[in-house]
Design an enzyme around this catalytic site. Structure first.
Site, PDB file in Angstrom:
ATOM      1  N   ARG A   1       2.673  13.826   4.546  1.00  0.00           N
ATOM      2  CA  ARG A   1       1.429  12.893   4.859  1.00  0.00           C
ATOM      3  C   ARG A   1       0.549  13.901   5.463  1.00  0.00           C
ATOM      4  O   ARG A   1       0.367  14.270   6.504  1.00  0.00           O
ATOM      5  CB  ARG A   1       1.755  11.677   5.659  1.00  0.00           C
TER       6      ARG A   1
ATOM      7  N   CYS B   1      -1.640  -2.922   1.794  1.00  0.00           N
ATOM      8  CA  CYS B   1      -0.555  -1.798   2.249  1.00  0.00           C
ATOM      9  C   CYS B   1       0.015  -1.860   3.665  1.00  0.00           C
ATOM     10  O   CYS B   1       1.174  -1.388   3.902  1.00  0.00           O
ATOM     11  CB  CYS B   1      -0.971  -0.508   1.991  1.00  0.00           C
TER      12      CYS B   1
ATOM     13  N   ASP C   1      -7.391  -3.319   1.712  1.00  0.00           N
ATOM     14  CA  ASP C   1      -7.042  -2.353   2.685  1.00  0.00           C
ATOM     15  C   ASP C   1      -8.188  -1.984   3.668  1.00  0.00           C
ATOM     16  O   ASP C   1      -9.085  -2.480   3.596  1.00  0.00           O
ATOM     17  CB  ASP C   1      -6.745  -1.005   1.819  1.00  0.00           C
TER      18      ASP C   1
ATOM     19  N   HIS D   1      -2.107   7.679  -2.613  1.00  0.00           N
ATOM     20  CA  HIS D   1      -1.125   7.122  -1.851  1.00  0.00           C
ATOM     21  C   HIS D   1       0.174   6.486  -2.856  1.00  0.00           C
ATOM     22  O   HIS D   1       0.107   5.416  -2.951  1.00  0.00           O
ATOM     23  CB  HIS D   1      -1.169   6.102  -0.940  1.00  0.00           C
TER      24      HIS D   1
ATOM     25  N   ARG E   1       8.880  -0.585   0.072  1.00  0.00           N
ATOM     26  CA  ARG E   1       8.884   0.705   0.442  1.00  0.00           C
ATOM     27  C   ARG E   1       9.960   1.639   0.444  1.00  0.00           C
ATOM     28  O   ARG E   1      10.316   2.578  -0.362  1.00  0.00           O
ATOM     29  CB  ARG E   1       8.025   0.814   1.367  1.00  0.00           C
TER      30      ARG E   1
ATOM     31  N   GLN F   1       3.041   3.923  -2.347  1.00  0.00           N
ATOM     32  CA  GLN F   1       2.591   2.603  -1.846  1.00  0.00           C
ATOM     33  C   GLN F   1       2.215   2.118  -3.182  1.00  0.00           C
ATOM     34  O   GLN F   1       2.745   0.651  -3.292  1.00  0.00           O
ATOM     35  CB  GLN F   1       1.479   2.502  -0.991  1.00  0.00           C
TER      36      GLN F   1
HETATM   37  N1  NVA Z   1      -6.207   3.770   3.290  1.00  0.00           N
HETATM   38  C1  NVA Z   1      -5.345   3.546   4.518  1.00  0.00           C
HETATM   39  C2  NVA Z   1      -4.027   3.395   4.225  1.00  0.00           C
HETATM   40  C3  NVA Z   1      -3.119   3.493   5.092  1.00  0.00           C
HETATM   41  C4  NVA Z   1      -1.541   3.239   4.575  1.00  0.00           C
HETATM   42  C5  NVA Z   1      -5.544   5.091   5.410  1.00  0.00           C
HETATM   43  O1  NVA Z   1      -5.656   5.958   4.788  1.00  0.00           O
HETATM   44  O2  NVA Z   1      -5.499   4.982   6.758  1.00  0.00           O
HETATM   45  N1   CP Z   2       1.376   1.619   4.208  1.00  0.00           N
HETATM   46  C1   CP Z   2       1.686   2.647   4.890  1.00  0.00           C
HETATM   47  O1   CP Z   2       1.833   3.698   4.318  1.00  0.00           O
HETATM   48  O2   CP Z   2       1.910   2.333   6.077  1.00  0.00           O
HETATM   49  P1   CP Z   2       1.976   3.587   7.340  1.00  0.00           P
HETATM   50  O3   CP Z   2       0.805   4.212   7.622  1.00  0.00           O
HETATM   51  O4   CP Z   2       2.517   2.658   8.367  1.00  0.00           O
HETATM   52  O5   CP Z   2       3.056   4.477   6.934  1.00  0.00           O
END
Ligand code: NVA
Ligand code: CP
Length: 307
Positions: free
Chosen positions: A102, A264, A224, A129, A292, A132
């Protein structure tokens, strides 16, 4: 499946996505049958950003497949002191069976994949992502018993989630409409790619500004956060820009009367979504979170050489 890595849904054919969805269902149905699928394998889990779902579902997932998860942070690795991504990828490949990452920049994940000789799984970047989105289409299929021809309305920021959902819709034949305020549209190249992929399935990919138009007649309404990880300093500006884009009971009411609400997570109650919508009987947000685990097991089993 002839893939080393899981970087974007675009890289997988509609049939391969279907295979991953089928395997996810099989794993969910019979969790115990996969107890030794990745016995003795270690998954490295590299996180530049915070995580609840991704970290825990991957760690529990690899454990339930017979392997072990190893949390890695740039704060502790030499990469934080200037060791290159390319060298890090090659070193980690000598120890691990797979690497989940990540990151902020999408180029970090692609660079890891380029230099690693082990599978690299994208656990979110600023661009997309895919874990997800795969899970979200699995959840939609579980709830509606089909995907082709359904309408998914995404309301809010044209961000990483929006990109991957558009891509997943294109691969599964779902009609995707994103409603985003001016200045917060998804990246044109992500939409162009999804439109190209949509030709194989008959999906349609639209971007509009009017949330009511997007949500009307939808089978699923998705939102989101307005400020993603790394955009904390823009939060106040974004809250202003996204006024009128909250998924509240009134907006959700424009969707079909059996429409589901998806997110998500993490959710900011009272910003992109009203608390009543999260708590609505047709909200499936916690099923998405659970799924997930099952879907990522399918990805790991497929890429990391299990049965
Ligand atoms: N768009 C959000 C998704 C988190 C799972 C982020 O990147 O923070
Ligand atoms: N939806 C998701 O990826 O959550 P986290 O940021 O908690 O991993």
């Amino acid at each position: 499946m002839p893939h080393k890595d899981f970087i974007a849904l675009h890289d997988f054919s509609p049939a391969e996505i279907q295979e991953l969805l089928d395997l996810s269902a099989k794993i969910k149905r019979d969790r115990a049958a996969f107890r030794t699928a990745l016995a003795g394998k270690t998954l490295g889990m590299y996180f530049e950003k915070a995580s609840t779902r991704t970290r825990i579902s991957f760690e529990v997932g690899i454990f339930e497949l017979g392997g072990v998860g190893l949390y890695l942070s740039p704060k502790d690795l030499q990469v934080g002191r200037g060791e290159t991504i390319a060298d890090t990828a090659r070193v980690l490949s000598r120890y691990l069976g797979g690497l989940m990452a990540r990151t902020f920049g999408h180029d970090i994940v692609t660079e890891l994949a380029r230099f690693a000789t082990i599978p690299v799984i994208n656990g979110l970047t600023d661009y997309n992502h895919p874990c997800q989105a795969l899970t979200d289409y699995f959840t939609l299929l579980e709830k509606k018993k089909r995907l082709k021809g359904l309408k998914l309305a995404y309301v809010g920021d044209g961000n990483n989630m929006c990109h991957s959902l558009a891509s997943g819709a294109a691969k599964t034949g779902v009609h995707f409409v994103a409603a985003c305020p001016e200045g917060y549209f998804p990246r044109p190249e992500a939409i162009a790619l999804a439109r190209e992929d949509a030709r194989q399935t008959g999906a349609t990919i639209e971007v509009v500004s009017n949330p009511v138009a997007a949500v009307t007649g939808a089978d699923a309404v998705y939102t989101d956060v307005w400020a993603s990880m790394g955009q904390e300093a823009e939060h106040a500006k974004r809250v202003k820009a996204f006024q009128g884009y909250q998924v509240n009971l009134e907006l959700f009411g424009k969707a079909k009367n059996d429409a589901i609400f998806m997110h998500c997570l993490p959710a900011h109650h009272g910003e992109e979504v009203a608390a009543e919508v999260c708590e609505h009987p047709r909200s499936v947000i916690f099923d998405e979170a659970e799924n997930r685990l099952h879907c990522q097991k399918a990805v790991m089993v497929t890429l990391m050489g299990g049965k």
